[in-house]
Design an enzyme around this catalytic site. Sequence first.
Site, PDB file in Angstrom:
ATOM      1  N   PRO A   1       0.788  -1.227   0.000  1.00  0.00           N
ATOM      2  CA  PRO A   1       0.000   0.000   0.000  1.00  0.00           C
ATOM      3  C   PRO A   1       0.822   1.280   0.000  1.00  0.00           C
ATOM      4  O   PRO A   1       0.273   2.358  -0.215  1.00  0.00           O
ATOM      5  CB  PRO A   1      -0.786  -0.113   1.305  1.00  0.00           C
ATOM      6  CG  PRO A   1       0.107  -0.906   2.193  1.00  0.00           C
ATOM      7  CD  PRO A   1       0.787  -1.896   1.303  1.00  0.00           C
TER       8      PRO A   1
ATOM      9  N   ASP B   1       4.499   1.379 -11.360  1.00  0.00           N
ATOM     10  CA  ASP B   1       3.445   2.396 -11.339  1.00  0.00           C
ATOM     11  C   ASP B   1       3.871   3.584 -10.491  1.00  0.00           C
ATOM     12  O   ASP B   1       4.639   3.441  -9.556  1.00  0.00           O
ATOM     13  CB  ASP B   1       2.170   1.813 -10.714  1.00  0.00           C
ATOM     14  CG  ASP B   1       1.430   0.910 -11.676  1.00  0.00           C
ATOM     15  OD1 ASP B   1       1.762   0.913 -12.874  1.00  0.00           O
ATOM     16  OD2 ASP B   1       0.522   0.199 -11.218  1.00  0.00           O
TER      17      ASP B   1
ATOM     18  N   LYS C   1       0.729   6.454 -14.478  1.00  0.00           N
ATOM     19  CA  LYS C   1       0.732   7.600 -13.566  1.00  0.00           C
ATOM     20  C   LYS C   1      -0.456   7.456 -12.640  1.00  0.00           C
ATOM     21  O   LYS C   1      -1.283   6.573 -12.796  1.00  0.00           O
ATOM     22  CB  LYS C   1       0.642   8.906 -14.369  1.00  0.00           C
ATOM     23  CG  LYS C   1       1.872   9.162 -15.209  1.00  0.00           C
ATOM     24  CD  LYS C   1       2.784  10.194 -14.560  1.00  0.00           C
ATOM     25  CE  LYS C   1       4.092  10.337 -15.314  1.00  0.00           C
ATOM     26  NZ  LYS C   1       3.909  11.039 -16.573  1.00  0.00           N
TER      27      LYS C   1
ATOM     28  N   GLY D   1       0.928  -1.159  -7.375  1.00  0.00           N
ATOM     29  CA  GLY D   1       0.556  -0.781  -6.007  1.00  0.00           C
ATOM     30  C   GLY D   1      -0.391  -1.789  -5.381  1.00  0.00           C
ATOM     31  O   GLY D   1      -1.202  -2.414  -6.062  1.00  0.00           O
ATOM     32  N   GLY D   2      -0.290  -1.969  -4.066  1.00  0.00           N
ATOM     33  CA  GLY D   2      -1.195  -2.865  -3.346  1.00  0.00           C
ATOM     34  C   GLY D   2      -1.045  -4.297  -3.815  1.00  0.00           C
ATOM     35  O   GLY D   2       0.059  -4.822  -3.903  1.00  0.00           O
ATOM     36  N   ASP D   3      -2.158  -4.932  -4.133  1.00  0.00           N
ATOM     37  CA  ASP D   3      -2.143  -6.268  -4.715  1.00  0.00           C
ATOM     38  C   ASP D   3      -2.421  -6.130  -6.214  1.00  0.00           C
ATOM     39  O   ASP D   3      -3.304  -5.378  -6.608  1.00  0.00           O
ATOM     40  CB  ASP D   3      -3.225  -7.153  -4.076  1.00  0.00           C
ATOM     41  CG  ASP D   3      -3.131  -8.571  -4.621  1.00  0.00           C
ATOM     42  OD1 ASP D   3      -2.416  -9.383  -4.005  1.00  0.00           O
ATOM     43  OD2 ASP D   3      -3.744  -8.850  -5.670  1.00  0.00           O
TER      44      ASP D   3
ATOM     45  N   THR E   1      -3.119  -5.286  -0.053  1.00  0.00           N
ATOM     46  CA  THR E   1      -3.955  -4.283  -0.701  1.00  0.00           C
ATOM     47  C   THR E   1      -4.235  -3.123   0.263  1.00  0.00           C
ATOM     48  O   THR E   1      -4.236  -3.288   1.490  1.00  0.00           O
ATOM     49  CB  THR E   1      -5.264  -4.912  -1.224  1.00  0.00           C
ATOM     50  OG1 THR E   1      -5.931  -3.943  -2.034  1.00  0.00           O
ATOM     51  CG2 THR E   1      -6.191  -5.347  -0.097  1.00  0.00           C
TER      52      THR E   1
ATOM     53  N   MET F   1     -10.816   4.042  -5.678  1.00  0.00           N
ATOM     54  CA  MET F   1     -10.905   5.041  -6.766  1.00  0.00           C
ATOM     55  C   MET F   1     -12.217   5.823  -6.719  1.00  0.00           C
ATOM     56  O   MET F   1     -12.802   6.100  -7.758  1.00  0.00           O
ATOM     57  CB  MET F   1     -10.766   4.357  -8.141  1.00  0.00           C
ATOM     58  CG  MET F   1      -9.390   3.769  -8.383  1.00  0.00           C
ATOM     59  SD  MET F   1      -9.227   2.976  -9.986  1.00  0.00           S
ATOM     60  CE  MET F   1      -9.836   1.339  -9.623  1.00  0.00           C
TER      61      MET F   1
HETATM   62  N1  SAH Z   1      -4.084  -2.607  -6.559  1.00  0.00           N
HETATM   63  C1  SAH Z   1      -4.256  -1.510  -5.614  1.00  0.00           C
HETATM   64  C2  SAH Z   1      -5.419  -0.619  -6.012  1.00  0.00           C
HETATM   65  C3  SAH Z   1      -5.192   0.142  -7.300  1.00  0.00           C
HETATM   66  S1  SAH Z   1      -6.511   1.209  -7.699  1.00  0.00           S
HETATM   67  C4  SAH Z   1      -4.435  -2.080  -4.206  1.00  0.00           C
HETATM   68  O1  SAH Z   1      -4.537  -3.299  -4.072  1.00  0.00           O
HETATM   69  O2  SAH Z   1      -4.483  -1.307  -3.249  1.00  0.00           O
HETATM   70  C5  SAH Z   1      -5.970   2.717  -6.961  1.00  0.00           C
HETATM   71  C6  SAH Z   1      -6.826   3.034  -5.756  1.00  0.00           C
HETATM   72  O3  SAH Z   1      -6.368   2.288  -4.634  1.00  0.00           O
HETATM   73  C7  SAH Z   1      -6.776   4.478  -5.291  1.00  0.00           C
HETATM   74  O4  SAH Z   1      -7.678   5.277  -6.018  1.00  0.00           O
HETATM   75  C8  SAH Z   1      -7.212   4.346  -3.845  1.00  0.00           C
HETATM   76  O5  SAH Z   1      -8.612   4.180  -3.762  1.00  0.00           O
HETATM   77  C9  SAH Z   1      -6.562   3.030  -3.446  1.00  0.00           C
HETATM   78  N2  SAH Z   1      -5.271   3.200  -2.777  1.00  0.00           N
HETATM   79  C10 SAH Z   1      -4.062   2.789  -3.219  1.00  0.00           C
HETATM   80  N3  SAH Z   1      -3.115   3.053  -2.310  1.00  0.00           N
HETATM   81  C11 SAH Z   1      -3.722   3.646  -1.254  1.00  0.00           C
HETATM   82  C12 SAH Z   1      -3.292   4.144   0.008  1.00  0.00           C
HETATM   83  N4  SAH Z   1      -2.021   4.090   0.385  1.00  0.00           N
HETATM   84  N5  SAH Z   1      -4.227   4.686   0.835  1.00  0.00           N
HETATM   85  C13 SAH Z   1      -5.524   4.730   0.485  1.00  0.00           C
HETATM   86  N6  SAH Z   1      -5.986   4.274  -0.691  1.00  0.00           N
HETATM   87  C14 SAH Z   1      -5.111   3.734  -1.552  1.00  0.00           C
END
Ligand code: SAH
Length: 256
Positions: free
Chosen positions: A12, A35, A56, A87-89, A117, A169
Amino acid sequence: VSGTVYLVGAGPGAPDLLTLRAARLLESADILFYDALVNPEVVALATRAEKIAVGKRCGKHSSAQAFINKRLVAAARKHDVVVRLKGGDPLLFGRAQEEIDALSAADIRCEVVPGVTSALAASADLGISLTRRGVSRSVSFVTPRAGAGEDASNWLRAAFVADTTVIYMGSGEAGKIAADLIAAGKPPSMPAVIVENASLPEERRHFATLATLSLAAEQLNGGPALIFVGKVYAEAASAAAHEHQEDDRGRAFAAA
Ligand code: SAH
Protein backbone atom coordinates in the site's frame (compact mmCIF):
# COMPACT_ATOMS: atom_id res chain seq x y z
CA VAL A 1 13.90 -18.59 -24.95
CA SER A 2 12.33 -15.76 -23.07
CA GLY A 3 12.44 -14.69 -19.45
CA THR A 4 9.70 -14.58 -16.85
CA VAL A 5 7.52 -11.60 -16.07
CA TYR A 6 6.65 -11.27 -12.39
CA LEU A 7 3.56 -9.19 -11.61
CA VAL A 8 4.48 -8.09 -8.14
CA GLY A 9 2.37 -6.36 -5.50
CA ALA A 10 4.27 -3.46 -3.99
CA GLY A 11 1.90 -3.11 -1.04
CA PRO A 12 0.00 0.00 0.00
CA GLY A 13 2.90 2.42 0.34
CA ALA A 14 4.98 1.69 3.45
CA PRO A 15 8.10 -0.08 2.10
CA ASP A 16 8.19 -2.58 4.98
CA LEU A 17 4.81 -3.96 3.97
CA LEU A 18 6.45 -5.54 0.94
CA THR A 19 6.62 -9.35 0.98
CA LEU A 20 10.02 -11.04 1.21
CA ARG A 21 9.34 -12.69 -2.13
CA ALA A 22 8.76 -9.30 -3.72
CA ALA A 23 11.93 -7.88 -2.18
CA ARG A 24 14.01 -10.83 -3.45
CA LEU A 25 12.59 -10.52 -6.95
CA LEU A 26 13.30 -6.80 -7.00
CA GLU A 27 16.91 -7.51 -6.05
CA SER A 28 17.30 -9.94 -8.93
CA ALA A 29 15.33 -7.94 -11.52
CA ASP A 30 17.03 -7.13 -14.82
CA ILE A 31 14.34 -4.65 -15.74
CA LEU A 32 11.57 -3.08 -13.69
CA PHE A 33 8.32 -1.46 -14.81
CA TYR A 34 6.58 0.37 -11.98
CA ASP A 35 3.44 2.40 -11.34
CA ALA A 36 3.69 5.96 -10.09
CA LEU A 37 1.93 5.10 -6.79
CA VAL A 38 4.77 2.76 -5.83
CA ASN A 39 7.02 4.08 -3.05
CA PRO A 40 10.46 5.18 -4.40
CA GLU A 41 12.12 3.25 -1.56
CA VAL A 42 10.60 0.05 -2.95
CA VAL A 43 11.72 0.90 -6.49
CA ALA A 44 15.22 1.50 -5.15
CA LEU A 45 15.46 -2.15 -4.02
CA ALA A 46 15.88 -3.09 -7.68
CA THR A 47 19.56 -2.19 -7.57
CA ARG A 48 20.60 -3.93 -10.81
CA ALA A 49 17.53 -3.18 -12.86
CA GLU A 50 16.84 -0.72 -15.58
CA LYS A 51 13.84 1.16 -14.08
CA ILE A 52 10.92 2.36 -16.14
CA ALA A 53 7.95 4.30 -14.78
CA VAL A 54 4.74 3.43 -16.55
CA GLY A 55 1.29 4.18 -15.09
CA LYS A 56 0.73 7.60 -13.57
CA ARG A 57 -1.72 8.34 -10.78
CA CYS A 58 -5.26 7.46 -11.80
CA GLY A 59 -7.11 10.37 -13.30
CA LYS A 60 -3.87 11.79 -14.67
CA HIS A 61 -2.28 10.70 -17.91
CA SER A 62 -1.19 7.06 -17.99
CA SER A 63 0.78 5.07 -20.53
CA ALA A 64 -1.73 3.21 -22.65
CA GLN A 65 -2.22 -0.34 -21.45
CA ALA A 66 -1.55 -1.84 -24.87
CA PHE A 67 1.80 -0.08 -24.96
CA ILE A 68 2.72 -1.44 -21.50
CA ASN A 69 1.76 -4.95 -22.63
CA LYS A 70 4.02 -4.65 -25.66
CA ARG A 71 6.93 -3.42 -23.60
CA LEU A 72 6.57 -6.33 -21.15
CA VAL A 73 6.65 -8.81 -24.00
CA ALA A 74 9.67 -7.14 -25.57
CA ALA A 75 11.48 -7.02 -22.20
CA ALA A 76 10.87 -10.74 -21.58
CA ARG A 77 12.42 -11.56 -24.96
CA LYS A 78 15.60 -9.75 -23.88
CA HIS A 79 15.88 -10.35 -20.10
CA ASP A 80 15.54 -13.26 -17.64
CA VAL A 81 13.82 -11.46 -14.78
CA VAL A 82 11.26 -8.83 -15.68
CA VAL A 83 9.41 -7.30 -12.75
CA ARG A 84 6.16 -5.43 -13.20
CA LEU A 85 5.47 -3.70 -9.89
CA LYS A 86 1.95 -2.56 -9.04
CA GLY A 87 0.56 -0.78 -6.01
CA GLY A 88 -1.19 -2.86 -3.35
CA ASP A 89 -2.14 -6.27 -4.72
CA PRO A 90 -1.86 -6.74 -8.51
CA LEU A 91 -5.14 -8.64 -8.75
CA LEU A 92 -7.38 -5.98 -7.20
CA PHE A 93 -8.15 -3.06 -9.50
CA GLY A 94 -4.67 -3.38 -10.96
CA ARG A 95 -5.47 -4.16 -14.61
CA ALA A 96 -3.31 -7.25 -14.18
CA GLN A 97 -5.49 -9.51 -16.30
CA GLU A 98 -4.76 -7.50 -19.43
CA GLU A 99 -1.04 -8.01 -18.87
CA ILE A 100 -1.42 -11.69 -17.95
CA ASP A 101 -3.42 -12.31 -21.14
CA ALA A 102 -0.97 -10.42 -23.34
CA LEU A 103 1.97 -12.39 -21.91
CA SER A 104 0.19 -15.69 -22.28
CA ALA A 105 -0.72 -14.84 -25.89
CA ALA A 106 2.97 -14.18 -26.54
CA ASP A 107 3.90 -17.47 -24.81
CA ILE A 108 5.79 -15.75 -22.03
CA ARG A 109 5.93 -17.16 -18.52
CA CYS A 110 4.20 -15.00 -15.97
CA GLU A 111 3.95 -15.29 -12.18
CA VAL A 112 1.96 -13.18 -9.76
CA VAL A 113 3.29 -12.18 -6.34
CA PRO A 114 0.53 -10.94 -4.04
CA GLY A 115 0.79 -7.70 -2.10
CA VAL A 116 -1.01 -6.08 0.81
CA THR A 117 -3.96 -4.28 -0.70
CA SER A 118 -4.60 -0.74 0.53
CA ALA A 119 -7.95 -1.70 2.09
CA LEU A 120 -6.21 -4.13 4.45
CA ALA A 121 -3.46 -1.66 5.33
CA ALA A 122 -6.02 1.08 6.04
CA SER A 123 -8.08 -1.30 8.17
CA ALA A 124 -4.99 -2.28 10.14
CA ASP A 125 -4.21 1.37 10.83
CA LEU A 126 -7.81 2.10 11.83
CA GLY A 127 -7.73 -0.91 14.10
CA ILE A 128 -11.24 -1.77 12.95
CA SER A 129 -12.08 -5.23 11.68
CA LEU A 130 -13.79 -5.44 8.29
CA THR A 131 -15.81 -8.37 9.61
CA ARG A 132 -17.20 -8.58 13.09
CA ARG A 133 -19.30 -11.15 14.91
CA GLY A 134 -22.92 -10.12 14.91
CA VAL A 135 -22.30 -6.98 12.81
CA SER A 136 -20.52 -7.79 9.55
CA ARG A 137 -20.22 -11.12 7.78
CA SER A 138 -19.50 -9.83 4.29
CA VAL A 139 -17.10 -7.39 2.66
CA SER A 140 -17.31 -5.92 -0.83
CA PHE A 141 -14.37 -4.40 -2.66
CA VAL A 142 -15.90 -2.12 -5.27
CA THR A 143 -15.09 0.74 -7.57
CA PRO A 144 -17.52 3.11 -9.26
CA ARG A 145 -14.84 3.73 -11.90
CA ALA A 146 -16.08 2.12 -15.13
CA GLY A 147 -14.34 1.54 -18.44
CA ALA A 148 -15.85 2.56 -21.74
CA GLY A 149 -19.06 0.65 -22.43
CA GLU A 150 -19.47 -0.67 -18.87
CA ASP A 151 -22.60 -0.12 -16.79
CA ALA A 152 -21.58 2.72 -14.47
CA SER A 153 -23.88 1.74 -11.61
CA ASN A 154 -22.95 -1.96 -11.43
CA TRP A 155 -20.91 -1.45 -8.27
CA LEU A 156 -23.95 -0.36 -6.31
CA ARG A 157 -25.51 -3.83 -5.99
CA ALA A 158 -22.42 -5.30 -4.34
CA ALA A 159 -22.04 -2.23 -2.13
CA PHE A 160 -25.65 -2.48 -1.10
CA VAL A 161 -25.74 -6.12 -0.04
CA ALA A 162 -22.41 -6.24 1.79
CA ASP A 163 -22.23 -5.44 5.51
CA THR A 164 -18.95 -3.62 4.96
CA THR A 165 -18.01 -1.94 1.69
CA VAL A 166 -14.60 -0.69 0.61
CA ILE A 167 -14.63 1.70 -2.32
CA TYR A 168 -11.48 2.10 -4.39
CA MET A 169 -10.90 5.04 -6.77
CA GLY A 170 -13.97 6.79 -5.43
CA SER A 171 -12.89 9.70 -3.25
CA GLY A 172 -13.19 12.18 -6.13
CA GLU A 173 -16.89 11.43 -6.42
CA ALA A 174 -17.72 10.82 -2.75
CA GLY A 175 -20.86 12.97 -2.92
CA LYS A 176 -22.27 11.01 -5.83
CA ILE A 177 -21.37 7.68 -4.19
CA ALA A 178 -23.15 8.63 -0.97
CA ALA A 179 -26.18 9.90 -2.89
CA ASP A 180 -26.35 6.67 -4.92
CA LEU A 181 -26.14 4.51 -1.78
CA ILE A 182 -28.83 6.57 -0.04
CA ALA A 183 -31.04 6.45 -3.14
CA ALA A 184 -30.59 2.65 -3.14
CA GLY A 185 -31.90 2.56 0.44
CA LYS A 186 -28.92 2.84 2.79
CA PRO A 187 -29.67 5.13 5.73
CA PRO A 188 -28.01 8.58 5.56
CA SER A 189 -26.77 7.92 9.11
CA MET A 190 -24.73 4.89 7.96
CA PRO A 191 -21.16 5.37 9.28
CA ALA A 192 -18.29 5.83 6.84
CA VAL A 193 -14.63 6.71 6.94
CA ILE A 194 -12.23 7.94 4.28
CA VAL A 195 -8.60 6.91 4.68
CA GLU A 196 -6.02 8.77 2.63
CA ASN A 197 -2.40 7.62 2.21
CA ALA A 198 -2.91 4.45 4.22
CA SER A 199 0.28 3.06 5.80
CA LEU A 200 2.25 6.26 5.09
CA PRO A 201 3.33 8.98 7.55
CA GLU A 202 0.96 11.43 5.83
CA GLU A 203 -2.06 9.18 6.41
CA ARG A 204 -5.32 10.99 7.26
CA ARG A 205 -8.71 9.61 8.34
CA HIS A 206 -12.01 11.41 8.07
CA PHE A 207 -14.99 9.86 9.84
CA ALA A 208 -18.42 10.68 8.50
CA THR A 209 -21.82 9.28 7.68
CA LEU A 210 -23.23 8.88 4.19
CA ALA A 211 -24.96 12.23 4.74
CA THR A 212 -21.66 14.01 5.46
CA LEU A 213 -19.35 11.98 3.20
CA SER A 214 -18.86 14.71 0.59
CA LEU A 215 -17.85 17.21 3.31
CA ALA A 216 -15.32 14.69 4.60
CA ALA A 217 -13.95 14.23 1.08
CA GLU A 218 -13.36 17.98 0.81
CA GLN A 219 -10.67 17.63 3.48
CA LEU A 220 -8.54 15.30 1.35
CA ASN A 221 -5.10 16.41 0.23
CA GLY A 222 -4.98 14.70 -3.16
CA GLY A 223 -3.41 11.41 -2.02
CA PRO A 224 -4.89 8.00 -2.87
CA ALA A 225 -7.93 7.38 -0.68
CA LEU A 226 -10.41 4.65 0.17
CA ILE A 227 -13.98 5.02 1.40
CA PHE A 228 -15.23 2.49 3.95
CA VAL A 229 -18.95 2.19 4.66
CA GLY A 230 -20.62 0.03 7.29
CA LYS A 231 -21.84 -0.40 10.83
CA VAL A 232 -18.41 -1.58 11.99
CA TYR A 233 -17.34 2.10 11.86
CA ALA A 234 -20.16 3.29 14.14
CA GLU A 235 -18.24 3.60 17.42
CA ALA A 236 -15.18 5.24 15.86
CA ALA A 237 -17.32 7.64 13.81
CA SER A 238 -19.37 8.75 16.79
CA ALA A 239 -16.23 9.14 18.93
CA ALA A 240 -14.74 11.33 16.18
CA ALA A 241 -17.94 13.37 15.90
CA HIS A 242 -17.85 13.88 19.68
CA GLU A 243 -14.24 15.11 19.50
CA HIS A 244 -15.23 17.60 16.80
CA GLN A 245 -17.99 18.94 19.03
CA GLU A 246 -15.52 19.33 21.89
CA ASP A 247 -13.16 21.15 19.50
CA ASP A 248 -15.92 23.49 18.41
CA ARG A 249 -16.87 24.16 22.01
CA GLY A 250 -13.20 24.83 22.77
CA ARG A 251 -12.99 27.26 19.88
CA ALA A 252 -16.24 28.98 20.84
CA PHE A 253 -14.91 29.30 24.36
CA ALA A 254 -11.58 30.70 23.17
CA ALA A 255 -13.37 33.20 20.94
CA ALA A 256 -15.66 34.37 23.76
N1 SAH B 1 -4.08 -2.61 -6.56
C1 SAH B 1 -4.26 -1.51 -5.61
C2 SAH B 1 -5.42 -0.62 -6.01
C3 SAH B 1 -5.19 0.14 -7.30
S1 SAH B 1 -6.51 1.21 -7.70
C4 SAH B 1 -4.43 -2.08 -4.21
O1 SAH B 1 -4.54 -3.30 -4.07
O2 SAH B 1 -4.48 -1.31 -3.25
C5 SAH B 1 -5.97 2.72 -6.96
C6 SAH B 1 -6.83 3.03 -5.76
O3 SAH B 1 -6.37 2.29 -4.63
C7 SAH B 1 -6.78 4.48 -5.29
O4 SAH B 1 -7.68 5.28 -6.02
C8 SAH B 1 -7.21 4.35 -3.84
O5 SAH B 1 -8.61 4.18 -3.76
C9 SAH B 1 -6.56 3.03 -3.45
N2 SAH B 1 -5.27 3.20 -2.78
C10 SAH B 1 -4.06 2.79 -3.22
N3 SAH B 1 -3.12 3.05 -2.31
C11 SAH B 1 -3.72 3.65 -1.25
C12 SAH B 1 -3.29 4.14 0.01
N4 SAH B 1 -2.02 4.09 0.38
N5 SAH B 1 -4.23 4.69 0.84
C13 SAH B 1 -5.52 4.73 0.49
N6 SAH B 1 -5.99 4.27 -0.69
C14 SAH B 1 -5.11 3.73 -1.55
